[in-house]
Design a protein around this motif. Structure first.
Motif, PDB file in Angstrom:
ATOM      1  N   SER A  84       0.924  -1.103   0.061  1.00 15.60           N
ATOM      2  CA  SER A  84       0.033   0.103   0.051  1.00 15.60           C
ATOM      3  C   SER A  84       1.118   1.286   0.055  1.00 15.60           C
ATOM      4  N   LEU A  85       1.832   1.233  -0.864  1.00 17.86           N
ATOM      5  CA  LEU A  85       2.760   2.157  -1.047  1.00 17.86           C
ATOM      6  C   LEU A  85       1.998   3.737  -1.355  1.00 17.86           C
ATOM      7  N   LYS A  86       2.811   4.813  -0.670  1.00 20.40           N
ATOM      8  CA  LYS A  86       2.178   6.079  -1.010  1.00 20.40           C
ATOM      9  C   LYS A  86       3.262   6.992  -1.587  1.00 20.40           C
ATOM     10  N   ALA A  87       2.685   8.114  -2.075  1.00 23.79           N
ATOM     11  CA  ALA A  87       3.700   9.088  -2.575  1.00 23.79           C
ATOM     12  C   ALA A  87       4.967   9.687  -1.582  1.00 23.79           C
ATOM     13  N   GLU A  88       4.168   9.541  -0.438  1.00 27.27           N
ATOM     14  CA  GLU A  88       5.041  10.107   1.002  1.00 27.27           C
ATOM     15  C   GLU A  88       6.118   8.999   1.218  1.00 27.27           C
ATOM     16  N   ASP A  89       5.818   7.649   0.693  1.00 26.54           N
ATOM     17  CA  ASP A  89       7.226   6.742   0.947  1.00 26.54           C
ATOM     18  C   ASP A  89       8.397   6.867   0.105  1.00 26.54           C
ATOM     19  N   THR A  90       8.220   7.809  -0.944  1.00 28.39           N
ATOM     20  CA  THR A  90       9.504   8.211  -1.882  1.00 28.39           C
ATOM     21  C   THR A  90      10.590   8.473  -1.016  1.00 28.39           C
ATOM     22  N   ALA A  91      11.624   7.852  -1.011  1.00 32.16           N
ATOM     23  CA  ALA A  91      13.062   7.995  -0.381  1.00 32.16           C
ATOM     24  C   ALA A  91      14.084   6.981  -0.827  1.00 32.16           C
ATOM     25  N   VAL A  92      15.251   7.646  -0.512  1.00 34.94           N
ATOM     26  CA  VAL A  92      16.316   6.438  -0.725  1.00 34.94           C
ATOM     27  C   VAL A  92      16.389   5.667   0.721  1.00 34.94           C
ATOM     28  N   TYR A  93      16.200   4.300   0.803  1.00 33.38           N
ATOM     29  CA  TYR A  93      16.042   3.508   1.726  1.00 33.38           C
ATOM     30  C   TYR A  93      17.475   2.819   2.039  1.00 33.38           C
ATOM     31  N   TYR A  94      17.832   3.037   3.291  1.00 32.49           N
ATOM     32  CA  TYR A  94      19.278   2.505   3.674  1.00 32.49           C
ATOM     33  C   TYR A  94      18.958   1.254   4.845  1.00 32.49           C
ATOM     34  N   CYS A  95      19.947   0.409   4.646  1.00 36.19           N
ATOM     35  CA  CYS A  95      19.990  -0.470   5.773  1.00 36.19           C
ATOM     36  C   CYS A  95      21.051  -0.283   6.492  1.00 36.19           C
ATOM     37  N   ASN A  96      20.693  -0.891   7.791  1.00 35.82           N
ATOM     38  CA  ASN A  96      21.825  -0.387   8.947  1.00 35.82           C
ATOM     39  C   ASN A  96      21.764  -1.518   9.712  1.00 35.82           C
ATOM     40  N   ALA A  97      23.099  -2.001  10.392  1.00 38.93           N
ATOM     41  CA  ALA A  97      22.986  -3.224  11.184  1.00 38.93           C
ATOM     42  C   ALA A  97      24.247  -3.041  12.073  1.00 38.93           C
ATOM     43  N   ASP A  98      24.366  -3.776  13.283  1.00 36.85           N
ATOM     44  CA  ASP A  98      25.472  -3.810  14.137  1.00 36.85           C
ATOM     45  C   ASP A  98      25.993  -5.025  14.038  1.00 36.85           C
ATOM     46  N   ILE A  99      27.165  -5.229  13.655  1.00 38.29           N
ATOM     47  CA  ILE A  99      27.787  -6.176  12.988  1.00 38.29           C
ATOM     48  C   ILE A  99      29.201  -6.583  14.088  1.00 38.29           C
ATOM     49  N   MET A 100      29.382  -7.528  14.352  1.00 38.89           N
ATOM     50  CA  MET A 100      30.689  -8.014  15.172  1.00 38.89           C
ATOM     51  C   MET A 100      31.482  -8.858  14.169  1.00 38.89           C
ATOM     52  N   ALA A 101      32.299  -8.298  13.457  1.00 36.78           N
ATOM     53  CA  ALA A 101      33.532  -9.306  12.649  1.00 36.78           C
ATOM     54  C   ALA A 101      34.231 -10.100  13.345  1.00 36.78           C
ATOM     55  N   LEU A 102      34.436 -11.194  12.536  1.00 37.28           N
ATOM     56  CA  LEU A 102      35.285 -12.440  13.289  1.00 37.28           C
ATOM     57  C   LEU A 102      36.510 -11.900  13.952  1.00 37.28           C
ATOM     58  N   PHE A 103      36.978 -12.471  15.014  1.00 32.08           N
ATOM     59  CA  PHE A 103      37.906 -12.208  15.753  1.00 32.08           C
ATOM     60  C   PHE A 103      37.889 -10.893  16.510  1.00 32.08           C
ATOM     61  N   SER A 104      36.755 -10.147  16.496  1.00 36.18           N
ATOM     62  CA  SER A 104      36.531  -8.782  17.074  1.00 36.18           C
ATOM     63  C   SER A 104      35.640  -9.043  18.391  1.00 36.18           C
ATOM     64  N   HIS A 105      35.675  -8.113  19.320  1.00 36.02           N
ATOM     65  CA  HIS A 105      34.859  -8.494  20.438  1.00 36.02           C
ATOM     66  C   HIS A 105      33.899  -7.169  20.692  1.00 36.02           C
ATOM     67  N   TYR A 106      33.628  -6.488  19.722  1.00 33.20           N
ATOM     68  CA  TYR A 106      32.561  -5.407  19.907  1.00 33.20           C
ATOM     69  C   TYR A 106      31.576  -5.306  18.449  1.00 33.20           C
ATOM     70  N   TYR A 107      30.625  -4.615  18.591  1.00 33.73           N
ATOM     71  CA  TYR A 107      29.740  -4.279  17.647  1.00 33.73           C
ATOM     72  C   TYR A 107      30.011  -3.107  17.038  1.00 33.73           C
ATOM     73  N   THR A 108      29.941  -3.230  15.455  1.00 29.38           N
ATOM     74  CA  THR A 108      30.006  -1.659  14.863  1.00 29.38           C
ATOM     75  C   THR A 108      28.862  -1.534  13.931  1.00 29.38           C
ATOM     76  N   SER A 109      28.667  -0.322  13.648  1.00 30.53           N
ATOM     77  CA  SER A 109      27.404   0.094  12.991  1.00 30.53           C
ATOM     78  C   SER A 109      27.833   0.038  11.473  1.00 30.53           C
ATOM     79  N   TYR A 110      27.227  -0.619  10.693  1.00 31.86           N
ATOM     80  CA  TYR A 110      27.589  -0.284   9.406  1.00 31.86           C
ATOM     81  C   TYR A 110      26.186  -0.004   8.414  1.00 31.86           C
ATOM     82  N   TRP A 111      26.420   0.689   7.248  1.00 32.63           N
ATOM     83  CA  TRP A 111      25.447   1.104   6.586  1.00 32.63           C
ATOM     84  C   TRP A 111      25.430   0.721   4.935  1.00 32.63           C
ATOM     85  N   GLY A 112      24.527   0.345   4.331  1.00 34.47           N
ATOM     86  CA  GLY A 112      24.421   0.141   3.166  1.00 34.47           C
ATOM     87  C   GLY A 112      24.417   1.592   2.263  1.00 34.47           C
TER      88      GLY A 112
END
Length: 121
Positions: A84-112
């Motif tokens: 049920s998309l509306k004209a006001e949904d028009t935008a650039v959509y970005y993915c974001n995730a908190d990811i822990m890489a291998l051998f890391s001990h903390y999460y980093t925020s990544y963006w598409g």
């Protein structure tokens, strides 16, 4: 090495549907909340939906009942089903995730890099 790649954007008529996908790739140990943001021309980026690794979800009020966020933990992929998309949904959509890489001990925020959704009225 870790990156997020979105796909699925495009042009759709008002009332139509689109599904966005975002896959995390690289040397990943763990992916915690995955989110979709959007940014319209001249506006600030806003949080559209969030999903935890356990499947708990939250939505922007204006998309509740129309958008559904889901994820495939085995594929480190998050989806956004938009109905049920509306004209006001028009935008650039970005993915974001908190990811822990291998051998890391903390999460980093990544963006598409974002994917454009255009809804014609």
């Amino acid at each position: 090495q870790v990156q997020l790649v979105e796909s699925g954007g495009g042009l759709v008529q008002a009332g139509g549907s689109l599904t966005l996908s975002c896959a995390a790739s690289g040397s990943i140990s763990s992916v915690n909340p995955m989110r979709w943001y959007r940014q319209s021309l001249g506006k600030q980026r806003e949080l559209v939906a969030t999903i935890t690794s356990g499947g708990s979800t939250n939505y922007l009020d204006s998309v509740k009942g129309r958008f559904t966020i889901s994820r495939d933990n085995a594929k480190n992929t998050v989806y956004l089903q938009m109905n049920s998309l509306k004209a006001e949904d028009t935008a650039v959509y970005y993915c974001n995730a908190d990811i822990m890489a291998l051998f890391s001990h903390y999460y980093t925020s990544y963006w598409g890099k974002g994917t454009l959704v255009t809804v014609s009225s």
